[in-house]
Design an enzyme around this catalytic site. Sequence first.
Site, PDB file in Angstrom:
ATOM      1  N   CYS A 147      -1.233   8.283  -2.435  1.00  0.00           N
ATOM      2  CA  CYS A 147      -1.243   7.632  -1.128  1.00  0.00           C
ATOM      3  C   CYS A 147      -2.129   8.387  -0.166  1.00  0.00           C
ATOM      4  O   CYS A 147      -2.404   7.933   0.926  1.00  0.00           O
ATOM      5  CB  CYS A 147       0.180   7.473  -0.592  1.00  0.00           C
ATOM      6  SG  CYS A 147       0.842   8.814   0.381  1.00  0.00           S
TER       7      CYS A 147
ATOM      8  N   ARG B 134      -8.535   8.426   4.524  1.00  0.00           N
ATOM      9  CA  ARG B 134      -9.476   7.348   4.220  1.00  0.00           C
ATOM     10  C   ARG B 134     -10.189   6.862   5.487  1.00  0.00           C
ATOM     11  O   ARG B 134     -11.416   6.735   5.516  1.00  0.00           O
ATOM     12  CB  ARG B 134      -8.685   6.195   3.574  1.00  0.00           C
ATOM     13  CG  ARG B 134      -9.435   4.900   3.387  1.00  0.00           C
ATOM     14  CD  ARG B 134      -8.490   3.814   2.906  1.00  0.00           C
ATOM     15  NE  ARG B 134      -7.455   3.496   3.882  1.00  0.00           N
ATOM     16  CZ  ARG B 134      -7.640   2.708   4.935  1.00  0.00           C
ATOM     17  NH1 ARG B 134      -8.792   2.137   5.150  1.00  0.00           N
ATOM     18  NH2 ARG B 134      -6.655   2.484   5.782  1.00  0.00           N
ATOM     19  N   ARG B 135      -9.415   6.622   6.530  1.00  0.00           N
ATOM     20  CA  ARG B 135     -10.026   6.141   7.775  1.00  0.00           C
ATOM     21  C   ARG B 135     -10.897   7.229   8.391  1.00  0.00           C
ATOM     22  O   ARG B 135     -12.030   6.968   8.814  1.00  0.00           O
ATOM     23  CB  ARG B 135      -8.933   5.740   8.778  1.00  0.00           C
ATOM     24  CG  ARG B 135      -8.199   4.487   8.369  1.00  0.00           C
ATOM     25  CD  ARG B 135      -7.010   4.206   9.276  1.00  0.00           C
ATOM     26  NE  ARG B 135      -6.282   3.025   8.792  1.00  0.00           N
ATOM     27  CZ  ARG B 135      -4.983   2.841   8.923  1.00  0.00           C
ATOM     28  NH1 ARG B 135      -4.239   3.744   9.536  1.00  0.00           N
ATOM     29  NH2 ARG B 135      -4.414   1.742   8.459  1.00  0.00           N
TER      30      ARG B 135
ATOM     31  N   LYS C 151       0.809  -1.216   0.000  1.00  0.00           N
ATOM     32  CA  LYS C 151       0.000   0.000   0.000  1.00  0.00           C
ATOM     33  C   LYS C 151       0.845   1.269   0.000  1.00  0.00           C
ATOM     34  O   LYS C 151       0.331   2.339  -0.284  1.00  0.00           O
ATOM     35  CB  LYS C 151      -1.028  -0.007   1.138  1.00  0.00           C
ATOM     36  CG  LYS C 151      -0.590   0.475   2.476  1.00  0.00           C
ATOM     37  CD  LYS C 151      -1.825   0.826   3.307  1.00  0.00           C
ATOM     38  CE  LYS C 151      -1.464   0.986   4.766  1.00  0.00           C
ATOM     39  NZ  LYS C 151      -2.587   1.498   5.548  1.00  0.00           N
ATOM     40  N   ASP C 152       2.130   1.143   0.282  1.00  0.00           N
ATOM     41  CA  ASP C 152       2.999   2.315   0.232  1.00  0.00           C
ATOM     42  C   ASP C 152       3.635   2.520  -1.147  1.00  0.00           C
ATOM     43  O   ASP C 152       4.370   3.492  -1.354  1.00  0.00           O
ATOM     44  CB  ASP C 152       4.100   2.200   1.292  1.00  0.00           C
ATOM     45  CG  ASP C 152       3.530   2.283   2.698  1.00  0.00           C
ATOM     46  OD1 ASP C 152       2.557   3.042   2.891  1.00  0.00           O
ATOM     47  OD2 ASP C 152       4.042   1.595   3.599  1.00  0.00           O
TER      48      ASP C 152
ATOM     49  N   ARG D  77       3.525   5.492  17.885  1.00  0.00           N
ATOM     50  CA  ARG D  77       2.080   5.735  17.991  1.00  0.00           C
ATOM     51  C   ARG D  77       1.482   5.046  19.206  1.00  0.00           C
ATOM     52  O   ARG D  77       0.661   5.615  19.919  1.00  0.00           O
ATOM     53  CB  ARG D  77       1.372   5.228  16.735  1.00  0.00           C
ATOM     54  CG  ARG D  77       1.665   6.098  15.547  1.00  0.00           C
ATOM     55  CD  ARG D  77       0.866   5.669  14.356  1.00  0.00           C
ATOM     56  NE  ARG D  77       1.426   6.290  13.175  1.00  0.00           N
ATOM     57  CZ  ARG D  77       0.757   6.600  12.082  1.00  0.00           C
ATOM     58  NH1 ARG D  77      -0.524   6.309  12.008  1.00  0.00           N
ATOM     59  NH2 ARG D  77       1.344   7.175  11.073  1.00  0.00           N
TER      60      ARG D  77
ATOM     61  N   ARG E 190       1.218  10.742  14.288  1.00  0.00           N
ATOM     62  CA  ARG E 190       2.330  10.432  13.373  1.00  0.00           C
ATOM     63  C   ARG E 190       3.322   9.499  14.030  1.00  0.00           C
ATOM     64  O   ARG E 190       3.239   9.201  15.203  1.00  0.00           O
ATOM     65  CB  ARG E 190       3.100  11.709  13.003  1.00  0.00           C
ATOM     66  CG  ARG E 190       2.214  12.840  12.665  1.00  0.00           C
ATOM     67  CD  ARG E 190       2.312  13.273  11.237  1.00  0.00           C
ATOM     68  NE  ARG E 190       1.235  14.204  10.997  1.00  0.00           N
ATOM     69  CZ  ARG E 190       1.311  15.500  11.239  1.00  0.00           C
ATOM     70  NH1 ARG E 190       2.439  16.025  11.670  1.00  0.00           N
ATOM     71  NH2 ARG E 190       0.279  16.279  11.011  1.00  0.00           N
TER      72      ARG E 190
HETATM   73  C1  DPM Z   1      -0.620   4.533   3.725  1.00  0.00           C
HETATM   74  C2  DPM Z   1      -1.579   4.936   4.675  1.00  0.00           C
HETATM   75  C3  DPM Z   1      -1.061   4.589   5.941  1.00  0.00           C
HETATM   76  C4  DPM Z   1       0.235   3.996   5.703  1.00  0.00           C
HETATM   77  C5  DPM Z   1      -2.896   5.605   4.360  1.00  0.00           C
HETATM   78  C6  DPM Z   1      -4.124   4.732   4.599  1.00  0.00           C
HETATM   79  C7  DPM Z   1      -1.708   4.827   7.264  1.00  0.00           C
HETATM   80  C8  DPM Z   1      -1.345   6.169   7.862  1.00  0.00           C
HETATM   81  C9  DPM Z   1      -1.870   6.407   9.240  1.00  0.00           C
HETATM   82  C10 DPM Z   1      -0.693   4.664   2.261  1.00  0.00           C
HETATM   83  N1  DPM Z   1       0.474   4.011   4.357  1.00  0.00           N
HETATM   84  O1  DPM Z   1      -4.062   3.566   5.020  1.00  0.00           O
HETATM   85  O2  DPM Z   1      -5.241   5.235   4.355  1.00  0.00           O
HETATM   86  O3  DPM Z   1      -2.304   5.482   9.938  1.00  0.00           O
HETATM   87  O4  DPM Z   1      -1.813   7.547   9.688  1.00  0.00           O
HETATM   88  C11 DPM Z   1       1.370   1.923   6.615  1.00  0.00           C
HETATM   89  C12 DPM Z   1       1.074   0.922   7.597  1.00  0.00           C
HETATM   90  C13 DPM Z   1       1.366  -0.318   7.002  1.00  0.00           C
HETATM   91  C14 DPM Z   1       1.855  -0.050   5.727  1.00  0.00           C
HETATM   92  C15 DPM Z   1       0.555   1.155   8.968  1.00  0.00           C
HETATM   93  C16 DPM Z   1      -0.953   1.258   9.071  1.00  0.00           C
HETATM   94  C17 DPM Z   1       1.260  -1.700   7.603  1.00  0.00           C
HETATM   95  C18 DPM Z   1       0.105  -2.508   7.028  1.00  0.00           C
HETATM   96  C19 DPM Z   1       0.324  -3.037   5.612  1.00  0.00           C
HETATM   97  C20 DPM Z   1       1.212   3.442   6.702  1.00  0.00           C
HETATM   98  N2  DPM Z   1       1.887   1.306   5.534  1.00  0.00           N
HETATM   99  O5  DPM Z   1      -1.672   1.465   8.089  1.00  0.00           O
HETATM  100  O6  DPM Z   1      -1.452   1.110  10.221  1.00  0.00           O
HETATM  101  O7  DPM Z   1       1.365  -3.657   5.321  1.00  0.00           O
HETATM  102  O8  DPM Z   1      -0.572  -2.834   4.792  1.00  0.00           O
END
Ligand code: DPM
Length: 348
Positions: free
Chosen positions: A257, A145-146, A94-95, A169, A163
């Site tokens: 993203c 999104r959330r 997702k990144d 966190r 952050r």
């Molecule tokens: C992206 C988002 C977030 C990450 C945006 C989204 C969450 C940011 C936040 C694109 N990347 O999800 O709407 O919580 O403020 C990220 C996490 C993981 C990969 C952590 C998470 C782990 C889960 C995975 C950060 N990137 O989302 O809690 O491998 O999918």
Amino acid sequence: MEEGPYKFVRDGTGKVSRVIRIGTRKSQLARIQTDSVAAKLQELYPDVRLEIGETFRLGFCQTTLSTCNKSLFTKELENALERNEVDLVVHSLKDLPTSLPAGFTIGAVLRRENPHDAVVLHPKNAGKTLASLPKNSVVGTSSLRRAAQLKRRFPHLEFKDIRGNLNTRLKKLDDKEDFAAIILAAAGLKRMGWEDRISAVLQPEDCMYAVGQGALAVEVRAKDTDILDMVSVLHDPDTVLRCIAERAFLKRLEGGCSVPVAVHTYIKDSQLYLTGAVYSLDGSESLKETMQTKEVDERLQRVGVTATKIPADLQDGAERLGVDLADLLLTKGAKEILTVARQLNDAR
Ligand code: DPM
């Protein structure tokens, strides 16, 4: 033997093994994710010598996620790939942007963990749910999104940015009184060994997940067929097809993203189902639709993914599904909602 960018080592008995260098970032989650992929590769290729280089200190997305540029986020590691300092890099799918810079490709998408988001409560709220938290309780997330989806569903709650990497966190949640709860991906929590902190896993009615969430991706040099072949066995076909549909949907919407776009996919009776939605920042406006594949060039990249062993027609079907769903939402005004969301967010 010594040709190409490859490294070999000779052990005491004179046996020569290929060295595969894996790049990772310094965060604990990145390291855990990289180690899990390395362990799978080692099992499949016992003769290969794996080296993990942790020379990058980018950490979790440091800037506000909403302003973060995903390509910046992964650039250091791509530079190392380009310079042949490493042969592969493990990311959370997702990144990764839906178009990778020229010269790179996603050579493997591994079996997806639970893709849903999870609620982590402040210890003093044990036993509560998002619905039963007192009015004006503050929930931490930097994900547009959330926040958009949960504002819609739980209007009595407030949402504030939080952050830092996962460790930071959780500490911010537990050690202070700023947040009643935070929202994180269940997959990340599980990989960190913090499943016991999950008080609820959010179902699609409450909060759909991000494109690619919960899946790990292996990024390689697109021309490096040796490494591509080697990592391609890690592809999980169902995950690949779901993620191609999700990424095609996001790409068609021109979402990065940081847009309030969410998805839900599953495969049933050989059909791929994709639900996709876009939201205004406050969640007051939303568009959500579901489509399925009608039916489900081998070397082609689809939204950045190369998967030669998965039938091309299935991949095409998945990609087409994502594009068609995006087009349906675009005819209903998705572009306007996202443009406003982007402008408001940039102005924050
Ligand atoms: C992206 C988002 C977030 C990450 C945006 C989204 C969450 C940011 C936040 C694109 N990347 O999800 O709407 O919580 O403020 C990220 C996490 C993981 C990969 C952590 C998470 C782990 C889960 C995975 C950060 N990137 O989302 O809690 O491998 O999918």
